[in-house]
Design a protein around this motif. Structure first.
Motif, PDB file in Angstrom:
ATOM      1  N   ALA A 238      32.046  13.239 -28.247  1.00 57.55           N
ATOM      2  CA  ALA A 238      31.398  12.071 -27.644  1.00 57.55           C
ATOM      3  C   ALA A 238      31.525  10.823 -28.507  1.00 57.55           C
ATOM      4  CB  ALA A 238      29.915  12.362 -27.393  1.00 57.55           C
ATOM      5  N   SER A 239      32.186  10.914 -29.651  1.00 58.42           N
ATOM      6  CA  SER A 239      32.198   9.816 -30.623  1.00 58.42           C
ATOM      7  C   SER A 239      33.255   8.773 -30.314  1.00 58.42           C
ATOM      8  CB  SER A 239      32.419  10.376 -32.032  1.00 58.42           C
ATOM      9  OG  SER A 239      32.675   9.334 -32.952  1.00 58.42           O
ATOM     10  N   ARG A 240      32.821   7.534 -30.040  1.00 56.02           N
ATOM     11  CA  ARG A 240      33.761   6.427 -29.872  1.00 56.02           C
ATOM     12  C   ARG A 240      34.468   6.081 -31.188  1.00 56.02           C
ATOM     13  NH1 ARG A 240      33.885   2.818 -25.572  1.00 56.02           N
ATOM     14  NH2 ARG A 240      33.594   4.024 -23.675  1.00 56.02           N
ATOM     15  N   PRO A 241      33.751   6.044 -32.333  1.00 57.71           N
ATOM     16  CA  PRO A 241      34.451   5.728 -33.588  1.00 57.71           C
ATOM     17  C   PRO A 241      35.590   6.703 -33.900  1.00 57.71           C
ATOM     18  CG  PRO A 241      32.092   5.474 -33.897  1.00 57.71           C
ATOM     19  CD  PRO A 241      32.287   6.088 -32.540  1.00 57.71           C
ATOM     20  N   HIS A 242      35.398   7.998 -33.621  1.00 62.40           N
ATOM     21  CA  HIS A 242      36.474   8.958 -33.865  1.00 62.40           C
ATOM     22  C   HIS A 242      37.653   8.708 -32.925  1.00 62.40           C
ATOM     23  CE1 HIS A 242      33.256  11.060 -36.013  1.00 62.40           C
ATOM     24  NE2 HIS A 242      34.207  11.711 -36.653  1.00 62.40           N
ATOM     25  N   ALA A 243      37.356   8.383 -31.671  1.00 59.79           N
ATOM     26  CA  ALA A 243      38.430   8.049 -30.728  1.00 59.79           C
ATOM     27  C   ALA A 243      39.173   6.801 -31.176  1.00 59.79           C
ATOM     28  CB  ALA A 243      37.845   7.855 -29.327  1.00 59.79           C
ATOM     29  N   GLU A 244      38.444   5.826 -31.710  1.00 56.54           N
ATOM     30  CA  GLU A 244      39.054   4.580 -32.157  1.00 56.54           C
ATOM     31  C   GLU A 244      40.020   4.814 -33.318  1.00 56.54           C
ATOM     32  OE1 GLU A 244      39.890   0.452 -32.578  1.00 56.54           O
ATOM     33  OE2 GLU A 244      39.292   1.752 -30.928  1.00 56.54           O
ATOM     34  N   VAL A 245      39.724   5.775 -34.174  1.00 62.50           N
ATOM     35  CA  VAL A 245      40.647   6.113 -35.268  1.00 62.50           C
ATOM     36  C   VAL A 245      42.006   6.505 -34.696  1.00 62.50           C
ATOM     37  CG1 VAL A 245      41.132   7.755 -37.128  1.00 62.50           C
ATOM     38  CG2 VAL A 245      38.827   6.798 -36.873  1.00 62.50           C
ATOM     39  N   LEU A 246      41.988   7.331 -33.653  1.00 57.03           N
ATOM     40  CA  LEU A 246      43.249   7.775 -33.043  1.00 57.03           C
ATOM     41  C   LEU A 246      43.977   6.621 -32.368  1.00 57.03           C
ATOM     42  CD1 LEU A 246      44.173  10.745 -33.259  1.00 57.03           C
ATOM     43  CD2 LEU A 246      41.712  10.550 -33.497  1.00 57.03           C
ATOM     44  N   ARG A 247      43.225   5.702 -31.743  1.00 56.19           N
ATOM     45  CA  ARG A 247      43.874   4.537 -31.113  1.00 56.19           C
ATOM     46  C   ARG A 247      44.565   3.672 -32.158  1.00 56.19           C
ATOM     47  NH1 ARG A 247      43.140  -0.993 -29.500  1.00 56.19           N
ATOM     48  NH2 ARG A 247      41.397  -1.181 -30.960  1.00 56.19           N
ATOM     49  N   GLN A 248      43.874   3.407 -33.265  1.00 50.87           N
ATOM     50  CA  GLN A 248      44.457   2.579 -34.317  1.00 50.87           C
ATOM     51  C   GLN A 248      45.694   3.241 -34.910  1.00 50.87           C
ATOM     52  OE1 GLN A 248      43.774  -0.461 -35.158  1.00 50.87           O
ATOM     53  NE2 GLN A 248      41.939  -0.748 -33.906  1.00 50.87           N
ATOM     54  N   ALA A 249      45.638   4.552 -35.091  1.00 55.88           N
ATOM     55  CA  ALA A 249      46.806   5.268 -35.612  1.00 55.88           C
ATOM     56  C   ALA A 249      47.974   5.188 -34.637  1.00 55.88           C
ATOM     57  CB  ALA A 249      46.443   6.724 -35.892  1.00 55.88           C
ATOM     58  N   PHE A 250      47.670   5.213 -33.337  1.00 57.56           N
ATOM     59  CA  PHE A 250      48.705   5.229 -32.294  1.00 57.56           C
ATOM     60  C   PHE A 250      49.394   3.876 -32.138  1.00 57.56           C
ATOM     61  CE2 PHE A 250      49.712   4.079 -27.905  1.00 57.56           C
ATOM     62  CZ  PHE A 250      50.650   5.048 -27.572  1.00 57.56           C
ATOM     63  N   LEU A 251      48.655   2.780 -32.213  1.00 60.67           N
ATOM     64  CA  LEU A 251      49.158   1.466 -31.799  1.00 60.67           C
ATOM     65  C   LEU A 251      50.478   1.085 -32.464  1.00 60.67           C
ATOM     66  CD1 LEU A 251      45.882  -0.657 -31.595  1.00 60.67           C
ATOM     67  CD2 LEU A 251      47.255   0.242 -29.710  1.00 60.67           C
ATOM     68  N   ALA A 252      50.643   1.397 -33.726  1.00 57.08           N
ATOM     69  CA  ALA A 252      51.880   1.039 -34.429  1.00 57.08           C
ATOM     70  C   ALA A 252      52.440   2.254 -35.161  1.00 57.08           C
ATOM     71  CB  ALA A 252      51.628  -0.109 -35.404  1.00 57.08           C
ATOM     72  N   CYS A 253      52.384   3.409 -34.494  1.00 57.08           N
ATOM     73  CA  CYS A 253      52.899   4.630 -35.117  1.00 57.08           C
ATOM     74  C   CYS A 253      54.413   4.711 -34.945  1.00 57.08           C
ATOM     75  CB  CYS A 253      52.231   5.865 -34.497  1.00 57.08           C
ATOM     76  SG  CYS A 253      52.724   6.210 -32.790  1.00 57.08           S
ATOM     77  N   PRO A 254      55.088   5.500 -35.785  1.00 54.55           N
ATOM     78  CA  PRO A 254      56.531   5.714 -35.593  1.00 54.55           C
ATOM     79  C   PRO A 254      56.792   6.448 -34.286  1.00 54.55           C
ATOM     80  CG  PRO A 254      55.662   7.143 -37.327  1.00 54.55           C
ATOM     81  CD  PRO A 254      54.571   6.195 -36.972  1.00 54.55           C
ATOM     82  N   PRO A 255      57.977   6.271 -33.710  1.00 54.11           N
ATOM     83  CA  PRO A 255      58.264   6.827 -32.371  1.00 54.11           C
ATOM     84  C   PRO A 255      58.001   8.320 -32.249  1.00 54.11           C
ATOM     85  CG  PRO A 255      60.020   5.347 -33.065  1.00 54.11           C
ATOM     86  CD  PRO A 255      59.116   5.508 -34.244  1.00 54.11           C
ATOM     87  N   GLU A 256      58.254   9.093 -33.318  1.00 48.65           N
ATOM     88  CA  GLU A 256      58.099  10.541 -33.209  1.00 48.65           C
ATOM     89  C   GLU A 256      56.651  10.991 -33.076  1.00 48.65           C
ATOM     90  OE1 GLU A 256      59.760   9.928 -37.449  1.00 48.65           O
ATOM     91  OE2 GLU A 256      59.565   8.743 -35.617  1.00 48.65           O
ATOM     92  N   TYR A 257      55.700  10.066 -33.293  1.00 48.25           N
ATOM     93  CA  TYR A 257      54.291  10.433 -33.172  1.00 48.25           C
ATOM     94  C   TYR A 257      53.614   9.842 -31.932  1.00 48.25           C
ATOM     95  CZ  TYR A 257      54.066  12.700 -37.720  1.00 48.25           C
ATOM     96  OH  TYR A 257      54.243  13.571 -38.762  1.00 48.25           O
ATOM     97  N   ILE A 258      54.349   9.127 -31.093  1.00 49.64           N
ATOM     98  CA  ILE A 258      53.759   8.528 -29.897  1.00 49.64           C
ATOM     99  C   ILE A 258      53.188   9.606 -28.975  1.00 49.64           C
ATOM    100  CG2 ILE A 258      54.334   7.341 -27.725  1.00 49.64           C
ATOM    101  CD1 ILE A 258      56.118   5.472 -29.309  1.00 49.64           C
TER     102      ILE A 258
END
Length: 376
Positions: A238-258
């Motif tokens: 239920a944690s928004r902060p934990h979800a936000e960590v994944l969003r921040q990691a995703f936004l500019a991740c290398p292609p192999e991790y999209i």
């Protein structure tokens, strides 16, 4: 919980907080409250083109009530917030559609609101008099205070809300070197899981900034095993902060991790109540990616109107046995090591590496080997 805001002027102000963006004149938003958390829901729709509007909204409303009832959601009050020049006709059509799904024993209160964005006023339909009230200013003080307390601010539009989850097309961080990934893959599952959750919890702390190695290590840890991926997914659902960590990691991740971060971030956002974000992240997962099934779960839940808290319950049940499964995976890996040491393979060349533990990879590619008993 029951609806904390009784006045129509406050209900109108609540809409952007509920759907996480500011609607425009095309939108109709339907939301409900009841005595339990399970009785809350919110959905929205956009005026279609090339179809008869009143029929469209009536049908959509009927489907909405049917879906929420299927998942044990029984609100005692439903609010229809409609916008734009044709908003009043749309609101009537929605209530008509809802009423077709109600039986005679259901005494459900339905409130129709017509919101004028230009004047920031709201009118309420009075069914006994078959007329609308005079416009009154939208009261946003309590709602804005609640949003500030929760640290949330609605996006300016639906497009802006979606764009906040789009990959930037650039890579602000890079995968770990192959040698470091091999080291992670050879760690025990329990150790990998502990480190992954430690990184996630630390980055979810207000004011905490990511270290250079945080996103690469979190990505490599989740990519090393479906068990570690699932541990992250089921952690504090239920944690928004934990979800936000994944969003921040995703936004500019290398292609192999999209694919990996899009799938994990998508389901984390959905279970945290961010349906738009969950859907947008899941949509960016390639259909042939090993984690596409996770993204598909989010897309299916969105289409079916499956309440986020119900998906939370399902994942929490999965989490219950994960600790035991991690330990069992470590025991299996140790047995395989011992077996291969006692009965070495015939014909091994001198430049072959030692036996590899099950459920590991030796490069940065996000295609995991199958965990024993936990195939993707």
């Amino acid at each position: 919980m029951s609806n904390p805001l009784a006045e129509p002027a406050e209900l109108a102000a609540l809409v952007p907080q509920l759907i996480e963006f500011r609607p425009d004149d095309r939108h109709v938003v339907i939301f409900g409250f009841g005595d339990r958390e399970d009785d809350q829901f919110v959905t929205f729709d956009i005026a279609p083109t090339n179809t008869e509007e009143s029929q469209h909204f009536s049908e959509q409303a009927a489907k909405t009530l049917h879906l929420i009832g299927r998942y044990d959601c029984h609100p005692n009050m439903i609010t229809i917030a409609s916008y734009g020049e044709h908003g009043k006709a749309r609101a009537h059509a929605v209530e008509e559609g809802l009423r077709t799904q109600l039986n005679a024993t259901q005494n459900l209160l339905i409130i129709q609101l017509h919101i004028d964005l230009a004047t920031q006023t709201v009118e309420t339909y009075l069914p006994n008099l078959d007329k609308w009230t005079h416009p009154e200013p939208i009261k946003s003080e309590r709602v804005d205070a609640l949003g500030a307390l929760l640290g949330s601010s609605p996006a300016a539009s639906l497009d802006d809300a979606k764009n906040a989850y789009e990959h930037t097309g650039t890579s602000a961080w890079q995968p770990l070197p192959a040698a470091e990934i091999d080291t992670i893959n050879n760690q025990k599952h329990v150790e990998r899981g502990t480190e992954a959750l430690d990184i996630l919890d630390r980055l979810a702390t207000p004011g905490e900034q990511p270290r250079d190695t945080d996103y690469p290590r979190l990505g490599a840890l989740m990519d090393s095993s479906t068990l570690i991926r699932d541990l992250v997914i089921t952690h504090d659902t239920a944690s928004r902060p934990h979800a936000e960590v994944l969003r921040q990691a995703f936004l500019a991740c290398p292609p192999e991790y999209i694919g990996l971060l899009g799938a994990v971030g998508g389901i984390k956002h959905y279970t945290a109540g961010d349906v738009i974000g969950g859907k947008q992240l899941a949509l960016q997962v390639p259909p042939n990616h090993p984690d596409a099934s996770i993204a598909g779960m989010v897309s299916t839940a969105t289409k079916a109107g499956f309440p986020p808290h119900k998906l939370q319950d399902l994942l929490n049940n999965v989490k219950t046995g994960l600790g035991t499964t991690l330990r069992e995976a470590d025991l299996l890996a140790e047995r395989n090591k011992t077996k291969q040491a006692n009965f070495p393979e015939i014909g091994r060349t001198t430049n072959q590496t030692g036996p590899k533990q099950p459920d590991t990879t030796t490069n940065q590619q996000p295609s995991k080997e199958k965990d024993a008993g936990n195939e993707k």
